[in-house]
Scaffold this active site. Structure first.
Site, mmCIF file in Angstrom:
data_model
loop_
_atom_site.group_PDB
_atom_site.id
_atom_site.type_symbol
_atom_site.label_atom_id
_atom_site.label_comp_id
_atom_site.label_asym_id
_atom_site.label_seq_id
_atom_site.Cartn_x
_atom_site.Cartn_y
_atom_site.Cartn_z
ATOM 1 N N GLU A 151 -1.349 -5.411 8.283
ATOM 2 C CA GLU A 151 -0.733 -4.808 9.460
ATOM 3 C C GLU A 151 -1.637 -5.059 10.654
ATOM 4 O OE1 GLU A 151 -0.011 -0.635 8.828
ATOM 5 O OE2 GLU A 151 0.954 -1.008 6.897
ATOM 6 N N LYS A 200 -0.960 -9.426 2.775
ATOM 7 C CA LYS A 200 -0.251 -8.956 3.979
ATOM 8 C C LYS A 200 -1.164 -8.002 4.722
ATOM 9 C CE LYS A 200 3.298 -5.874 3.823
ATOM 10 N NZ LYS A 200 2.725 -4.735 4.570
ATOM 11 N N ASP A 253 -0.982 -6.121 -0.312
ATOM 12 C CA ASP A 253 -1.376 -5.527 0.972
ATOM 13 C C ASP A 253 -2.886 -5.380 1.088
ATOM 14 O OD1 ASP A 253 0.547 -4.998 2.896
ATOM 15 O OD2 ASP A 253 1.238 -3.149 1.934
ATOM 16 N N GLU A 285 8.929 -4.182 10.934
ATOM 17 C CA GLU A 285 9.356 -2.876 10.418
ATOM 18 C C GLU A 285 9.826 -1.981 11.556
ATOM 19 O OE1 GLU A 285 6.796 -0.986 7.561
ATOM 20 O OE2 GLU A 285 8.009 0.855 7.572
ATOM 21 N N ASP A 313 0.834 -1.198 0.000
ATOM 22 C CA ASP A 313 0.000 0.000 0.000
ATOM 23 C C ASP A 313 0.875 1.258 0.000
ATOM 24 O OD1 ASP A 313 0.878 -0.165 2.595
ATOM 25 O OD2 ASP A 313 -1.117 -0.175 3.528
HETATM 26 O O1 KIV Z 1 3.598 -1.148 1.717
HETATM 27 C C1 KIV Z 1 4.805 -1.488 1.766
HETATM 28 O O2 KIV Z 1 5.610 -1.200 0.877
HETATM 29 C C2 KIV Z 1 5.238 -2.244 2.933
HETATM 30 C C3 KIV Z 1 6.708 -2.479 3.095
HETATM 31 C C4 KIV Z 1 7.357 -1.246 3.590
HETATM 32 C C5 KIV Z 1 7.004 -3.642 3.965
HETATM 33 O O3 KIV Z 1 4.451 -2.634 3.743
#
Ligand code: KIV
Length: 266
Positions: A120, A118, A88, A183, A49
């Site tokens: 968060e 992915k 994401d 991170e 994202d």
């Molecule tokens: O969105 C992204 O690029 C990320 C990376 C920084 C791991 O989540």
């Protein structure tokens, strides 16, 4: 018989951790970039994202939408053949309950053809990860500095609460995540988490002890126009190269040197 390259899959990542082979993951959002990253033999491509910041020039990743992630994800999957593609889950789908998160992840999986999502989250999102995994969708966790929570965390800063970082990482692994991004966490914390987790960790600003490393493509190749984080090593100065090429072309147009006979037909 034509050879169809096999993509990196979940067992390959698990085997890499077992064999202590370092893993690589780089972001991509478009066709040429995905082709370059895939061609370099990088294990995983993350359709992050971060597209909202590095491509769209937004101030954070929060504005990225589900439609945008699907749009970019589908392009990257089509452009690649070797890497595992992870897309994401944009804010705030992991906070809207298990059903809503599963629906959003299912759309990502169906409409992009990616191999995983992915998200968060803290230990508070463990039930959401478990629900998505139960639906057969591979999930990569993301703990530590969670850019979608930048306002709550008070900026893009190092996360130092070792106990909490360990609890969040273990919760993601226990819920069935196949890997976790760490991170901006201190290297010793990243080392301890990596040793404790049965699944691979990908570090970004987390030192050398993770099972793999992840970087934003534009930072890695020197294309980022805004501030580049301190943990980035620039492997190319693409910004300068491109700016020089554009300047030369403009001068050649103005001086009528371009197009010349070689670039003119008829
Ligand atoms: O969105 C992204 O690029 C990320 C990376 C920084 C791991 O989540």
């Amino acid at each position: 018989m034509s050879h169809v390259p096999r993509r990196i899959a979940l067992p390959d990542l698990a085997a890499a951790k077992q064999d202590q082979r370092r893993l690589s993951m780089v972001t991509a959002y478009d066709w040429p970039t995905a082709k370059l990253v895939d061609g370099a033999g990088i294990d995983c491509i993350l359709v992050g994202d971060s597209v909202a910041m590095v491509v769209a020039g937004r101030e954070s990743t929060i504005p990225a939408t589900l439609e945008q992630m699907i749009y970019h994800g589908e392009i990257v999957v089509r452009a690649s053949a070797h890497a595992m593609v992870v897309v994401d889950l944009p804010f705030p789908h992991q906070h809207l309950g298990v059903r809503s998160a599963v629906e959003a992840c299912a759309r990502i999986l169906k409409e992009t053809g990616c191999q995983g999502v992915k998200l968060e989250g803290t230990a508070g999102q463990a039930d959401v990860i478990a629900g998505i995994v139960a639906a057969g969708i591979p999930v990569m966790g993301h703990v530590g500095l969670r850019p979608q929570a930048v306002h709550q965390l008070g900026g893009y800063r190092m996360q130092r609460d070792a106990e909490r970082l360990m609890a969040d990482s273990l919760a993601a692994a226990d819920a069935g995540a196949f890997a976790v991004v760490l991170e901006c966490v201190p290297q010793e914390v990243a080392r301890t988490i990596t040793a404790a987790l049965p699944i691979p960790t990908f570090g970004i600003g987390a030192g050398p002890h993770c099972d793999g490393q992840v970087l934003v493509f534009h930072d890695l190749v020197g294309l980022s126009l805004e501030r580049v984080p301190k943990f980035v090593r620039g492997y190319a100065d693409s910004k300068t190269t491109i700016a020089a090429a554009l300047g030369r072309w403009r001068q050649d147009v103005e001086s009528r040197d371009f197009p010349g006979p070689a670039e003119t037909r008829g």
